[in-house]
Each structure stands twice: as C-alpha cells, then as structure tokens.
Design a protein around this motif. Structure first.
Motif, PDB file in Angstrom:
ATOM      1  N   MET A   1       0.851  -1.184   0.000  1.00 37.81           N
ATOM      2  CA  MET A   1       0.000   0.000   0.000  1.00 37.81           C
ATOM      3  C   MET A   1       0.890   1.238   0.000  1.00 37.81           C
ATOM      4  N   ARG A   2       0.435   2.245  -0.696  1.00 32.49           N
ATOM      5  CA  ARG A   2       1.110   3.534  -0.729  1.00 32.49           C
ATOM      6  C   ARG A   2       0.137   4.598  -0.228  1.00 32.49           C
ATOM      7  N   ILE A   3       0.689   5.755   0.184  1.00 35.22           N
ATOM      8  CA  ILE A   3      -0.195   6.787   0.728  1.00 35.22           C
ATOM      9  C   ILE A   3      -1.146   7.337  -0.335  1.00 35.22           C
ATOM     10  N   LYS A   4      -0.828   7.147  -1.622  1.00 35.61           N
ATOM     11  CA  LYS A   4      -1.736   7.592  -2.687  1.00 35.61           C
ATOM     12  C   LYS A   4      -2.742   6.501  -3.058  1.00 35.61           C
ATOM     13  N   ASP A   5      -2.635   5.345  -2.451  1.00 38.92           N
ATOM     14  CA  ASP A   5      -3.551   4.234  -2.689  1.00 38.92           C
ATOM     15  C   ASP A   5      -4.965   4.658  -2.276  1.00 38.92           C
ATOM     16  N   PRO A   6      -5.980   4.336  -3.068  1.00 41.00           N
ATOM     17  CA  PRO A   6      -7.344   4.726  -2.688  1.00 41.00           C
ATOM     18  C   PRO A   6      -7.812   4.115  -1.362  1.00 41.00           C
ATOM     19  N   ASP A   7      -7.194   3.033  -0.925  1.00 40.94           N
ATOM     20  CA  ASP A   7      -7.561   2.406   0.352  1.00 40.94           C
ATOM     21  C   ASP A   7      -6.853   3.052   1.545  1.00 40.94           C
ATOM     22  N   TYR A   8      -5.904   3.959   1.283  1.00 43.24           N
ATOM     23  CA  TYR A   8      -5.138   4.554   2.384  1.00 43.24           C
ATOM     24  C   TYR A   8      -6.022   5.266   3.405  1.00 43.24           C
ATOM     25  N   PRO A   9      -6.994   6.107   2.999  1.00 39.29           N
ATOM     26  CA  PRO A   9      -7.845   6.758   4.010  1.00 39.29           C
ATOM     27  C   PRO A   9      -8.586   5.746   4.895  1.00 39.29           C
ATOM     28  N   ALA A  10      -9.016   4.641   4.312  1.00 36.45           N
ATOM     29  CA  ALA A  10      -9.693   3.608   5.111  1.00 36.45           C
ATOM     30  C   ALA A  10      -8.716   2.927   6.062  1.00 36.45           C
ATOM     31  N   ALA A  11      -7.484   2.705   5.600  1.00 34.32           N
ATOM     32  CA  ALA A  11      -6.458   2.115   6.473  1.00 34.32           C
ATOM     33  C   ALA A  11      -6.146   3.067   7.627  1.00 34.32           C
ATOM     34  N   LEU A  12      -6.110   4.370   7.341  1.00 33.41           N
ATOM     35  CA  LEU A  12      -5.872   5.370   8.378  1.00 33.41           C
ATOM     36  C   LEU A  12      -6.990   5.323   9.421  1.00 33.41           C
ATOM     37  N   GLU A  13      -8.231   5.295   8.980  1.00 34.38           N
ATOM     38  CA  GLU A  13      -9.362   5.218   9.916  1.00 34.38           C
ATOM     39  C   GLU A  13      -9.289   3.949  10.747  1.00 34.38           C
ATOM     40  N   ALA A  14      -8.915   2.834  10.118  1.00 30.47           N
ATOM     41  CA  ALA A  14      -8.786   1.567  10.845  1.00 30.47           C
ATOM     42  C   ALA A  14      -7.693   1.669  11.907  1.00 30.47           C
ATOM     43  N   ALA A  15      -6.562   2.261  11.547  1.00 27.08           N
ATOM     44  CA  ALA A  15      -5.452   2.410  12.498  1.00 27.08           C
ATOM     45  C   ALA A  15      -5.864   3.295  13.669  1.00 27.08           C
ATOM     46  N   VAL A  16      -6.557   4.395  13.388  1.00 21.63           N
ATOM     47  CA  VAL A  16      -7.034   5.280  14.452  1.00 21.63           C
ATOM     48  C   VAL A  16      -7.961   4.509  15.386  1.00 21.63           C
ATOM     49  N   GLY A  17      -8.863   3.721  14.825  1.00 28.40           N
ATOM     50  CA  GLY A  17      -9.784   2.935  15.641  1.00 28.40           C
ATOM     51  C   GLY A  17      -9.075   1.929  16.528  1.00 28.40           C
ATOM     52  N   ILE A  18      -8.105   1.230  15.960  1.00 25.95           N
ATOM     53  CA  ILE A  18      -7.329   0.246  16.716  1.00 25.95           C
ATOM     54  C   ILE A  18      -6.593   0.932  17.870  1.00 25.95           C
ATOM     55  N   LEU A  19      -5.948   2.055  17.567  1.00 26.41           N
ATOM     56  CA  LEU A  19      -5.152   2.742  18.590  1.00 26.41           C
ATOM     57  C   LEU A  19      -6.025   3.373  19.665  1.00 26.41           C
ATOM     58  N   ARG A  20      -7.156   3.910  19.280  1.00 28.98           N
ATOM     59  CA  ARG A  20      -8.065   4.479  20.290  1.00 28.98           C
ATOM     60  C   ARG A  20      -8.571   3.388  21.234  1.00 28.98           C
ATOM     61  N   ALA A  21      -8.902   2.228  20.689  1.00 26.85           N
ATOM     62  CA  ALA A  21      -9.369   1.118  21.526  1.00 26.85           C
ATOM     63  C   ALA A  21      -8.278   0.703  22.512  1.00 26.85           C
ATOM     64  N   ARG A  22      -7.048   0.618  22.032  1.00 28.70           N
ATOM     65  CA  ARG A  22      -5.923   0.257  22.899  1.00 28.70           C
ATOM     66  C   ARG A  22      -5.707   1.322  23.960  1.00 28.70           C
ATOM     67  N   ALA A  23      -5.805   2.593  23.559  1.00 32.41           N
ATOM     68  CA  ALA A  23      -5.600   3.704  24.499  1.00 32.41           C
ATOM     69  C   ALA A  23      -6.664   3.697  25.594  1.00 32.41           C
ATOM     70  N   ARG A  24      -7.912   3.371  25.238  1.00 31.54           N
ATOM     71  CA  ARG A  24      -8.964   3.290  26.251  1.00 31.54           C
ATOM     72  C   ARG A  24      -8.651   2.230  27.295  1.00 31.54           C
ATOM     73  N   GLN A  25      -7.919   1.191  26.876  1.00 25.99           N
ATOM     74  CA  GLN A  25      -7.516   0.119  27.793  1.00 25.99           C
ATOM     75  C   GLN A  25      -6.252   0.496  28.573  1.00 25.99           C
ATOM     76  N   GLY A  26      -5.624   1.617  28.201  1.00 24.65           N
ATOM     77  CA  GLY A  26      -4.387   2.021  28.854  1.00 24.65           C
ATOM     78  C   GLY A  26      -3.214   1.119  28.511  1.00 24.65           C
TER      79      GLY A  26
END
Length: 120
Positions: A1-26
């Motif tokens: 995947m490259r940052i110009k890949d059309p799936d990149y924004p979805a991968a970014l949202e997925a990463a944010v979701g994963i990290l927020r869930a982990r952060a809520r768990q401390g």
C-alpha cells in the motif's frame, strides 16, 4: 500500500480505531501487532517497519489534530524489543505542527494519550 492508494484513508481510519481502543484500555501496542490487526481488517500490505507505516503513524497523529496540540495517538505504538516508540516518533514530535518542547518525553505523551481516551 502507498499513501496515494485509494484504500489509504480507510487504512488510516482503521489504524485510528485500533489505537483508540488500545488507548482506552491504557495499553501500548507493538508495530507488529498493529500491522497484524490492520491485516485482519483487510489492510494486509502495511508491514510493521518503515515505509507506509511511518506515514500512517504520522497521519494518525494529525487525525483531527491539525494544530498538533492534542496528544499524539501513535505514542502508544512501541517496538517489541525495547518497549519504546521508534526514533522517528521523537523526530515527529519535535517537528511542526507538534513542536514538543526540549523537556518533552514520549512517556509523558503516552500518559496524555491514555488520559485523553479514558475521558472519552
């Protein structure tokens, strides 16, 4: 995947979701675990080191944080062996728009991330 890949924004949202869930768990997450969790969600071309992961983690920090003042969410992503973020994270923290001060530490940033997400 490259940052110009059309799936990149979805991968970014997925990463944010994963990290927020982990952060809520401390809890931190390793680069490898993040890569594996992204692969489980269909983003299987994001290896844990260098390349697109570097750009993805920078964009995670900028997500709804254009002025750089909010805690840098990727502070909780760490190297499995050292338990610390990569050297690139410290460089990012000192660059614009984040501009963290000279007495800043990544541990302080991690605590800010955990505190922010416990309050959500």
């Amino acid at each position: 995947m490259r940052i110009k890949d059309p799936d990149y924004p979805a991968a970014l949202e997925a990463a944010v979701g994963i990290l927020r869930a982990r952060a809520r768990q401390g809890r931190t997450i390793t680069y490898g675990e993040l890569s594996a969790e992204l692969a489980a969600q269909g983003f299987d071309s994001i290896p844990p080191h260098r390349g697109v992961m570097t750009y993805l983690l920078k964009d995670v920090c900028l997500h709804h944080n254009e002025d750089g003042r909010a805690p840098m969410l990727s502070a909780i992503v760490v190297n499995k062996a050292s338990g610390e973020p990569s050297d690139q994270f410290a460089s990012l923290a000192r660059s614009l728009p984040f501009s963290r001060s000279g007495d800043w530490t990544w541990r302080d940033e991690q605590q800010r991330v955990f505190a922010q997400h416990r309050e959500e």
